[in-house]
Design a protein around this motif. Sequence first.
Motif, PDB file in Angstrom:
ATOM      1  N   SER A   1       0.819  -1.213   0.000  1.00  0.00           N
ATOM      2  CA  SER A   1       0.000   0.000   0.000  1.00  0.00           C
ATOM      3  C   SER A   1       0.850   1.260   0.000  1.00  0.00           C
ATOM      4  O   SER A   1       0.434   2.283  -0.497  1.00  0.00           O
ATOM      5  CB  SER A   1      -0.911   0.013   1.220  1.00  0.00           C
ATOM      6  OG  SER A   1      -0.126   0.116   2.395  1.00  0.00           O
ATOM      7  N   HIS A   2       2.015   1.198   0.568  1.00  0.00           N
ATOM      8  CA  HIS A   2       2.857   2.380   0.617  1.00  0.00           C
ATOM      9  C   HIS A   2       4.308   1.946   0.520  1.00  0.00           C
ATOM     10  O   HIS A   2       4.632   0.764   0.680  1.00  0.00           O
ATOM     11  CB  HIS A   2       2.616   3.168   1.902  1.00  0.00           C
ATOM     12  CG  HIS A   2       2.714   2.374   3.157  1.00  0.00           C
ATOM     13  ND1 HIS A   2       1.710   1.552   3.603  1.00  0.00           N
ATOM     14  CD2 HIS A   2       3.719   2.249   4.045  1.00  0.00           C
ATOM     15  CE1 HIS A   2       2.087   0.970   4.727  1.00  0.00           C
ATOM     16  NE2 HIS A   2       3.305   1.372   5.017  1.00  0.00           N
TER      17      HIS A   2
ATOM     18  N   ASP B   1       2.193   7.053  -0.902  1.00  0.00           N
ATOM     19  CA  ASP B   1       1.050   6.207  -1.218  1.00  0.00           C
ATOM     20  C   ASP B   1       1.349   5.560  -2.567  1.00  0.00           C
ATOM     21  O   ASP B   1       1.604   6.248  -3.559  1.00  0.00           O
ATOM     22  CB  ASP B   1      -0.207   7.094  -1.305  1.00  0.00           C
ATOM     23  CG  ASP B   1      -1.449   6.261  -1.514  1.00  0.00           C
ATOM     24  OD1 ASP B   1      -1.378   5.307  -2.308  1.00  0.00           O
ATOM     25  OD2 ASP B   1      -2.487   6.577  -0.893  1.00  0.00           O
ATOM     26  N   SER B   2       1.308   4.238  -2.656  1.00  0.00           N
ATOM     27  CA  SER B   2       1.762   3.623  -3.895  1.00  0.00           C
ATOM     28  C   SER B   2       0.679   3.554  -4.971  1.00  0.00           C
ATOM     29  O   SER B   2       0.931   3.064  -6.050  1.00  0.00           O
ATOM     30  CB  SER B   2       2.390   2.258  -3.635  1.00  0.00           C
ATOM     31  OG  SER B   2       1.585   1.503  -2.790  1.00  0.00           O
ATOM     32  N   ARG B   3      -0.536   4.021  -4.692  1.00  0.00           N
ATOM     33  CA  ARG B   3      -1.500   4.146  -5.778  1.00  0.00           C
ATOM     34  C   ARG B   3      -1.417   5.514  -6.431  1.00  0.00           C
ATOM     35  O   ARG B   3      -1.499   5.656  -7.634  1.00  0.00           O
ATOM     36  CB  ARG B   3      -2.937   4.071  -5.234  1.00  0.00           C
ATOM     37  CG  ARG B   3      -3.443   2.727  -4.976  1.00  0.00           C
ATOM     38  CD  ARG B   3      -4.664   2.868  -4.077  1.00  0.00           C
ATOM     39  NE  ARG B   3      -4.850   1.633  -3.374  1.00  0.00           N
ATOM     40  CZ  ARG B   3      -5.669   0.690  -3.807  1.00  0.00           C
ATOM     41  NH1 ARG B   3      -6.405   0.869  -4.868  1.00  0.00           N
ATOM     42  NH2 ARG B   3      -5.770  -0.425  -3.154  1.00  0.00           N
TER      43      ARG B   3
END
Lengths: 711, 257
Positions: free
Chosen positions: B184-185, B199-201
């Motif tokens: 997620s991160h 934030d990996s999105r």
Amino acid sequence: MAMDIEATAARLGVDLSQVDWDSIRLPPGEDFGVVSDDDDLMEEETLEFDQGFGNIVVVDNLPQVPKEKFEKLETVIRKIYGQIGVIKEDGLWMPTDPATEKTLGYCFIEYNTPQEAELARDKTHGYKLDKSHIFAVNMFDDIEKFMKVPDEWAPPETKPYTPGENLQHWLTDAKARDQFVIRAGQDTEVLWNDARHLKPDPVYKRPFWTESFVQWSPLGTYLATIHRQGAAVWGGASTFNRLMRYAHPQVKLIDFSPGEKYLVTYSSHEPSNPRDTHRVVINIFDVRTGKVMRDFKGSADEFAVGGTGGLTGVSWPIFRWAGGRDDKYFARIGKNVVSVYETETFTLIDKKSIKVENVMDFSWSPTDPILALFVPELGNQPAKVSLYQIPSKEEIRQKNLFSVSDCKMYWQSTGEYLAVKVDRYTKTKKSTYTGFELFRIKERDIPIEVLELENKNDKIIAFAWEPKGHRFAVIHGDNPRPDISFYSMKTAHNTSRVSKLTTLKSKQANALYWSPSGKYLILAGLKGFNGQLEFYNVDELETMATAEHFMCTDIEWDPTGRYVATSVTSVHEMENGFNIWSFNGKLLYRILKDHFFQFSWRPRPPSFLSPEKEEEIAKNLKKYSKKYEAEDQDVSMLLSEQDREKRRLLKEEWESWVNKWKKYHEEEKLEREKLRDGEVSDEEEEYEAKEVEYEEILDVHEEIVSFDFEQ
Amino acid sequence: MRPILMKGHERPLTFLKYNRDGDLLFSCAKDHNPTVWFADNGERLGTYEGHNDQTAKLWDVKTGKALYTFVFDSPARSVDFSVGDKLAVITTDPFIEKTSAIHVKRIAADIKDQTDESVLVMKGPRGRINRAVWGQLNKFIISAGEDAIVRMWDPLTGQEIMSSRDDDNHKKQITSLCLSTDGSHFLTGSLDKSAKLWDSRTLTLIKTYVTERPVNAVAVSPLLDHVVLGGGQDASAVTTTDHRAGKFEAKFYDKAS
């Protein structure tokens, strides 16, 4: 901005490419709503000295000679002016009358630099060639100025009085905080030391505020900045405005008089002839009016401090001011003289210097017009330390000293005592040992006492008087860890004898920092000791705290003696920044700044309270401090409350973010399984270490074994 | 807790990685011999021999056999498998006249079908690309390196989808990047003396951890809300200062504050 111009031009049908921008002249005072952001820049540029004809002087009152004598006169002039600087090729022009072919009685001389021209003017104006020809020398650039002087005198215009800002407004801070200035990277910043909130509170920040360093005036009213064109001072009630500028091209060093009435500026210039020494220019300005009160120009040699081993270079400040706030006298040392000036006329007292053969060093009492001089041994003459009263120039005390290698003078801050550290040769002349001569200045006949350390061979590493007090501390010893001794000039049973209070053994210290209010002292181990700090209470003779500011380079007490700043400046690459400590060694806060150059507390003027009143306050401190303690308590409660609240919010924010992600993660579970060809590997289990015995038959081999029957 | 000292490499270590179960530790060093150890007792299980310059190799963990060699024309810097192990991303350094690049290789289920061909090659960032990892559901590749910018790439088209914003960026080279367990991160560490959590999105900056020294390595705790930053001064300055000034330390931070 440019867009606006283009739009307006299009509307008016103006072809911008045809406009000669430089020919446009705006009516004075009109900017058409366009605020120029380079006002400062343009203003500064006008300050730069004109390169035009600044290097030409006009010499008047020359003899008027016929053609036959022209060459002879020219040779004489060339000889006089060639000594002062390098005259340019074809730089000497003496016009003649075309009818009579006689010279006109004046000539022009062009040097390589304006400095040389100025020196030529200063040195030869009034030069007597013979009785009837006394040179009148002017700068070529000044001729025009002199022409403009009206022939009739007109009274100067009286400007209406405009009240200035309260330049001491910072002293009225309701929380009684102190300010400091820091320089880091390109920024210079003034901040409050908000020790209650454990952080600094910004006041004013400006990038590229100064070109080298900043310096507070001694009473804290002004902050001085250094620029290519000169120095400037800043101050004001609520922010920092520029109050005055002092033109001095390439100024390198500055010094305020103790009462901050005058500012001394210094520059040194490359000579155009590399064999010559540097040229030194010193100006003394009136701080408030900006007027030059006196200037000094000459070669660096003239301003170098004399010594037995020849010139030792220029040591700043060249002019040292007599103590006290009235800024009455200043002095400098020369070869065999000490020159004392007074500020009424900015000339030498009695028009002559004090002649002292071989004088090496001098210092002023911090409070009284008393000069202390040190003269080293010369031939049969012993070395001596003498005290002179100014302006009478009367020698009020003298002490002869034998086998002296060096002397250093330390005045106590209220001018009551003078300690002279005397390094003497031992009988074999192979080594030196140190003793102290202690002068009681305020007592009748100025008695002198000799103090020697218990171990005479101990090296003295540091010496410091207690400010406003009667005690001093000495770091001494030959070991890697030296000892520190405390002495008092008056103890209860012995009021007029120096006596030792205590010695602390094997300390990691090489510098002493007394609190400005006395009583507390920091024993600091800088450089080789990596920043060891010991906070010591001299009243109780006990250590309050020991700490370390790793690699610390600078230590400075705030002017009240409540806080201490320790800093690591850019001499080190790592850990640049500063720490603020309480007087008793508690670390309050720590600020890291890369490329940290300078930390400086804003000084405060001396208190108006009488010593009796101060004592009364100290006695009833409990009563007075109650109110402040209550305030402190409130602030600290509020702070911890705020801190908890902030943490809680952060935590909540983070959790909500994580929960959102968890949801997504859950939703994507199937997709992930698909990517793994249906393998469910989200759920983690702890692995178990199992020992598995595994047997493998490597080879089967038959062999006949023979038996022995003889048992 | 007693540290277990594992000795075996002859040159400086470059990378450590646990397997998913956490019972095996893989180590890489400049001596070309990746080694696997029992995480529990530090016993050496075996080495993977035969590595050479400018290649990435696919090994059989169990047998130590080199299954396949990807040959590049410049040194390979980092590798990462996608979720499902069907793809691998490999970064290569700038070398002589070659620029740095991110290569995506397909990992065949049967080694007999494995080819050297890159599915995609992405170029653009200046200087070395120190890490490239797979993002959420293999939809992104996240890269970071000398140009101090974090970038996200589309692994299908090879297009750069987004990059970190100027005000969020690190000020100096990014030395390491580490994805959280759930992806997620992720955390980046930089020589600008800070580490940043992203934030990996959306590639939004969540947190910045400021430290007093250059950050050389970062890690995110798989269980707790902790991040660990390891750092110290440049190797070239080590001999010029006191060992304490270098500050080779690992610092733990709470993720949220």
